[in-house]
Scaffold this active site. Sequence first.
Site, mmCIF file in Angstrom:
data_model
loop_
_atom_site.group_PDB
_atom_site.id
_atom_site.type_symbol
_atom_site.label_atom_id
_atom_site.label_comp_id
_atom_site.label_asym_id
_atom_site.label_seq_id
_atom_site.Cartn_x
_atom_site.Cartn_y
_atom_site.Cartn_z
ATOM 1 N N ASP A 19 3.642 -27.617 -63.620
ATOM 2 C CA ASP A 19 4.610 -27.996 -64.655
ATOM 3 C C ASP A 19 4.240 -27.380 -66.004
ATOM 4 O OD1 ASP A 19 6.784 -29.229 -65.781
ATOM 5 O OD2 ASP A 19 5.909 -31.230 -65.845
ATOM 6 N N GLY A 20 5.258 -27.126 -66.827
ATOM 7 C CA GLY A 20 5.012 -26.682 -68.198
ATOM 8 C C GLY A 20 5.333 -25.216 -68.454
ATOM 9 N N GLY A 22 8.228 -23.859 -69.068
ATOM 10 C CA GLY A 22 9.187 -23.752 -70.173
ATOM 11 C C GLY A 22 8.509 -23.993 -71.516
ATOM 12 N N TRP A 24 5.354 -23.667 -72.176
ATOM 13 C CA TRP A 24 4.417 -22.557 -72.434
ATOM 14 C C TRP A 24 5.176 -21.397 -73.084
ATOM 15 C CZ3 TRP A 24 4.352 -17.455 -71.031
ATOM 16 C CH2 TRP A 24 3.148 -16.751 -71.238
ATOM 17 N N ARG A 32 12.366 -19.130 -71.552
ATOM 18 C CA ARG A 32 11.850 -19.951 -70.439
ATOM 19 C C ARG A 32 11.457 -19.097 -69.225
ATOM 20 N NH1 ARG A 32 12.436 -25.127 -70.094
ATOM 21 N NH2 ARG A 32 12.489 -25.069 -67.845
ATOM 22 N N THR A 65 14.416 -30.772 -55.284
ATOM 23 C CA THR A 65 15.865 -30.976 -55.071
ATOM 24 C C THR A 65 16.551 -31.168 -56.431
ATOM 25 O OG1 THR A 65 15.279 -33.277 -54.606
ATOM 26 C CG2 THR A 65 15.823 -31.914 -52.712
ATOM 27 N N ASN A 67 15.736 -29.704 -59.169
ATOM 28 C CA ASN A 67 15.814 -28.433 -59.905
ATOM 29 C C ASN A 67 17.151 -27.717 -59.707
ATOM 30 O OD1 ASN A 67 12.276 -27.681 -59.504
ATOM 31 N ND2 ASN A 67 13.337 -28.582 -61.251
ATOM 32 N N ARG A 193 3.524 -38.260 -63.928
ATOM 33 C CA ARG A 193 4.428 -38.859 -62.930
ATOM 34 C C ARG A 193 4.432 -37.979 -61.693
ATOM 35 N NH1 ARG A 193 7.869 -37.623 -67.403
ATOM 36 N NH2 ARG A 193 8.694 -35.520 -67.159
ATOM 37 N N SER A 195 7.325 -37.300 -59.683
ATOM 38 C CA SER A 195 8.560 -36.523 -59.541
ATOM 39 C C SER A 195 8.957 -36.239 -58.088
ATOM 40 C CB SER A 195 8.442 -35.213 -60.320
ATOM 41 O OG SER A 195 8.237 -35.494 -61.683
ATOM 42 N N GLU A 206 -6.468 -38.637 -54.737
ATOM 43 C CA GLU A 206 -6.943 -38.780 -56.112
ATOM 44 C C GLU A 206 -5.963 -38.009 -56.991
ATOM 45 O OE1 GLU A 206 -9.419 -40.653 -57.034
ATOM 46 O OE2 GLU A 206 -9.994 -41.152 -54.986
HETATM 47 C C1 FPP Z 1 7.972 -26.372 -63.915
HETATM 48 O O1 FPP Z 1 7.987 -25.913 -65.245
HETATM 49 C C2 FPP Z 1 7.987 -25.264 -63.001
HETATM 50 C C3 FPP Z 1 9.000 -24.993 -62.117
HETATM 51 C C4 FPP Z 1 10.194 -25.820 -61.999
HETATM 52 C C5 FPP Z 1 8.957 -23.822 -61.241
HETATM 53 C C6 FPP Z 1 7.607 -23.427 -60.714
HETATM 54 C C7 FPP Z 1 7.698 -22.036 -60.264
HETATM 55 C C8 FPP Z 1 6.765 -21.079 -60.424
HETATM 56 C C9 FPP Z 1 5.435 -21.338 -60.980
HETATM 57 C C10 FPP Z 1 7.043 -19.664 -60.057
HETATM 58 C C11 FPP Z 1 7.434 -19.388 -58.640
HETATM 59 C C12 FPP Z 1 6.579 -20.038 -57.618
HETATM 60 C C13 FPP Z 1 5.904 -19.404 -56.612
HETATM 61 C C14 FPP Z 1 5.194 -20.199 -55.586
HETATM 62 C C15 FPP Z 1 5.828 -17.945 -56.502
HETATM 63 P P1 FPP Z 1 9.230 -26.309 -66.160
HETATM 64 O O2 FPP Z 1 10.192 -25.182 -66.129
HETATM 65 O O3 FPP Z 1 9.768 -27.631 -65.730
HETATM 66 O O4 FPP Z 1 8.512 -26.423 -67.560
HETATM 67 P P2 FPP Z 1 8.899 -27.397 -68.744
HETATM 68 O O5 FPP Z 1 8.769 -28.802 -68.232
HETATM 69 O O6 FPP Z 1 7.880 -27.071 -69.778
HETATM 70 O O7 FPP Z 1 10.296 -27.039 -69.166
#
Ligand code: FPP
Length: 245
Positions: A19-20, A22, A24, A32, A65, A67, A193, A195, A206
Amino acid sequence: MNKNLDRNKLPKHVAIIMDGNGRWAAKNGLQRISGHDSGVKSVQEIVEEALDLNIPYLTLYAFSTDNWNRPQHEIGVLMNLLVKYLKSEFNKLIKNNIRLNTIGNISALPKLVQDEVKRVSEKTKNNEKMVLTIALSYGAREEIEDVVKKIALEVKNNTISIENVDQSIINRHLYTRNLPDVDLLIRTSGEQRLSNFLLWQIAYAELYFTKIYWPDFGKKDLHEALLNYQNRERRFGKTSEQINV
Ligand code: FPP
């Protein structure tokens, strides 16, 4: 390798809520999409490190789901990144003896992603050093709903009797039927959380939360999470005295 890490006390199954991405990107003045791009680099580094440490099961939450509710453009970018990742990592998966496994409603994914997932899963199916599971269009409640439907059908068809429905039968109907329970669940970005991720499978896991955004999460951060895990006492309901005899 962190010198304090005990190689004999590592978790068998590590699951990660990445997570994170966006936040970042925003922190770095980027779109994003660049966050997801950089998130793939963390995926590569963590897969490599888990392999080096001989962790046999690594499960990554790549697309939930929920997303599907994101803007179409972002969904498209994530789908393309997945295909790109599978194509570019294919040789490494073969060379490093890694099996690709997926959990979730794969049929909901665009055909291109489905085809690539099927191709790579098929070609790596006999690999045995590590099982890399990617959760795609995954939701734990949806998984449990599927399990209930499958078992109900088997009861209806008299393939199993209701008295025999127990935890091992449920385990055998989960998407994770070939995986052990999760030992360590990591979530990046400071959210605390779950999710809708692996709710059944984390019963005794853990939990480790870190403020680091996923694109900044590297091998030293994985070591820190593992070290933290090694300092926990896993009691599975027993007393401390019973564990330490
Ligand atoms: C959450 O960050 C991340 C995702 C919803 C997507 C994760 C996908 C990748 C790391 C790339 C593709 C994966 C693989 C296995 C090649 P967020 O967008 O929710 O960040 P935010 O909460 O800061 O907005």
